[in-house]
Design a protein around this motif. Sequence first.
Motif, PDB file in Angstrom:
ATOM      1  N   ARG A 145     -13.805  -7.084  16.199  1.00 14.35           N
ATOM      2  CA  ARG A 145     -14.598  -7.809  15.208  1.00 14.35           C
ATOM      3  C   ARG A 145     -13.710  -8.674  14.315  1.00 14.35           C
ATOM      4  NH1 ARG A 145     -19.597  -5.374  14.106  1.00 14.35           N
ATOM      5  NH2 ARG A 145     -20.498  -4.694  16.101  1.00 14.35           N
ATOM      6  N   LEU A 146     -12.534  -8.162  13.982  1.00  9.08           N
ATOM      7  CA  LEU A 146     -11.659  -8.902  13.077  1.00  9.08           C
ATOM      8  C   LEU A 146     -11.089 -10.156  13.720  1.00  9.08           C
ATOM      9  CD1 LEU A 146      -9.704  -5.961  11.377  1.00  9.08           C
ATOM     10  CD2 LEU A 146     -11.574  -7.314  10.406  1.00  9.08           C
ATOM     11  N   VAL A 147     -10.724 -10.056  15.011  1.00  8.23           N
ATOM     12  CA  VAL A 147     -10.109 -11.216  15.680  1.00  8.23           C
ATOM     13  C   VAL A 147     -11.150 -12.184  16.211  1.00  8.23           C
ATOM     14  CG1 VAL A 147      -8.110  -9.846  16.323  1.00  8.23           C
ATOM     15  CG2 VAL A 147     -10.006 -10.075  17.937  1.00  8.23           C
ATOM     16  N   ALA A 148     -12.434 -11.854  16.090  1.00  4.90           N
ATOM     17  CA  ALA A 148     -13.471 -12.762  16.591  1.00  4.90           C
ATOM     18  C   ALA A 148     -13.513 -14.062  15.803  1.00  4.90           C
ATOM     19  CB  ALA A 148     -14.832 -12.075  16.547  1.00  4.90           C
ATOM     20  N   VAL A 149     -12.988 -14.052  14.577  1.00  3.65           N
ATOM     21  CA  VAL A 149     -12.997 -15.261  13.741  1.00  3.65           C
ATOM     22  C   VAL A 149     -11.822 -16.183  14.035  1.00  3.65           C
ATOM     23  CG1 VAL A 149     -14.244 -14.091  11.903  1.00  3.65           C
ATOM     24  CG2 VAL A 149     -11.760 -14.061  11.889  1.00  3.65           C
ATOM     25  N   ASP A 150     -10.898 -15.735  14.885  1.00  5.00           N
ATOM     26  CA  ASP A 150      -9.734 -16.560  15.221  1.00  5.00           C
ATOM     27  C   ASP A 150     -10.181 -17.696  16.131  1.00  5.00           C
ATOM     28  OD1 ASP A 150      -7.280 -17.600  15.590  1.00  5.00           O
ATOM     29  OD2 ASP A 150      -6.442 -15.922  16.725  1.00  5.00           O
ATOM     30  N   ARG A 159     -11.406   3.822  20.964  1.00  6.47           N
ATOM     31  CA  ARG A 159     -12.549   2.916  21.061  1.00  6.47           C
ATOM     32  C   ARG A 159     -12.959   2.376  19.695  1.00  6.47           C
ATOM     33  NH1 ARG A 159     -15.415   2.946  25.895  1.00  6.47           N
ATOM     34  NH2 ARG A 159     -16.508   1.220  24.866  1.00  6.47           N
ATOM     35  N   VAL A 160     -12.930   3.237  18.691  1.00  8.65           N
ATOM     36  CA  VAL A 160     -13.320   2.805  17.349  1.00  8.65           C
ATOM     37  C   VAL A 160     -12.325   1.785  16.794  1.00  8.65           C
ATOM     38  CG1 VAL A 160     -13.627   3.575  14.963  1.00  8.65           C
ATOM     39  CG2 VAL A 160     -14.578   4.930  16.836  1.00  8.65           C
ATOM     40  N   ILE A 165      -4.626  -8.549  21.339  1.00  6.75           N
ATOM     41  CA  ILE A 165      -5.413  -7.313  21.368  1.00  6.75           C
ATOM     42  C   ILE A 165      -5.743  -6.910  22.801  1.00  6.75           C
ATOM     43  CG2 ILE A 165      -7.574  -6.244  20.654  1.00  6.75           C
ATOM     44  CD1 ILE A 165      -5.533  -6.669  18.417  1.00  6.75           C
ATOM     45  N   ASP A 166      -6.115  -7.869  23.628  1.00 11.78           N
ATOM     46  CA  ASP A 166      -6.468  -7.549  25.015  1.00 11.78           C
ATOM     47  C   ASP A 166      -5.287  -6.997  25.795  1.00 11.78           C
ATOM     48  OD1 ASP A 166      -9.069  -8.305  24.618  1.00 11.78           O
ATOM     49  OD2 ASP A 166      -8.777 -10.357  25.341  1.00 11.78           O
TER      50      ASP A 166
END
Length: 362
Positions: free
Chosen positions: A44-49, A36-37, A58-59
């Motif tokens: 959070r890192l791929v949210a800027v893509d 989970r961590v 990731i999914d």
Amino acid sequence: MFEKLNPANWQVPTEAALEAGVVLVLALAIAYLLYRVIFAILGRLVAVDRNGSSAVIIDKLRKPVKWAMLAMSVTLAAEGNAWLGSFWEPVARFVRPAILGWIAYTVVKAMAAALEMRLEASDDPVATRSRRTRIAILSRTATVAIVVITVGLMLLGVPGVRDIGTTLLASAGLAALAIGAAAQPALKSLIAGLQMAITEPVRIGDLVVVDGHTGRVEEIKMSFVTVRTWDERLVVVPTSEFLDKSFENWSRRDESLTGPVFLHLDPIADVAAIRAEFLRFVEGHELWDKRTAGALLTEAYPESKEMRLAMSANTIGDLFALRCDVREYMIEWLNLTQPEALIRHRLEVPGGHAKANEPGEP
């Protein structure tokens, strides 16, 4: 016999089982928390893509990575607990290769989906079709190889299968001949698919003419290619047909094409006037790409002559629409301005036949 089945005679190491259970639960809990961590940080890192391709990867990896981490935690726990290891090790022979194969399979599919998403933003349709074809063929080849290797590793965990493999190795010559003969169609399809990906004689989205069928290439599989015709029929063509036989690809470089409209006219037709009117109409048409426009008298027969009107357009669909408009307009214009230019079958009888002019009997 019945005494052996009596539950009172069973000897269960309660303390060992309890200790193994505690170790197993702690290992699974730590692995799940770590999972989970890690994925929260990755999220959070791929949210800027901006195009979302990283989020797709990731999914798709969430589920196989979760089970891989849980299996790894059980393996680590089993190394420190002999009682747990005695139960887990036989199962792990099948679980480990299955999960590794699942992860590899998911990675290939996720990368292919991410690359497809990035292609949607491309402005070059030819390059997009080329890359989409390579992605489709190479991803299918990789997935087939992953499945075969995974199943092979899982079967090697069965002692009987391992013994059979040793026996086959003793007669490797006969086995190789038998396997080669049986797998010849599959190997031919595999090699043909790889050759299609490398040489690209045809790509997804190309407009082709093969075996008398005209349509768009919809899918390229390892063993066959599907072509969707204009009337929505789906034609299935073996992949080898595109490598062993000739076919027409109307969009190999781009979709710019030149097409003709044929007019069959009476010999008295005014060719110069028809040419001038055709050029005037085409030059004012929005679908003409200003590359080719010409009218030539290509054939002359005793009772007719053929005139070819050539025009060009940026896409195949535009060219088809332009040809239809030109054909319709020129026919109407000829009806209005040169009706005598349209072919008619005539029977001229100057003065008539002598017997036809004789007065009939009353």
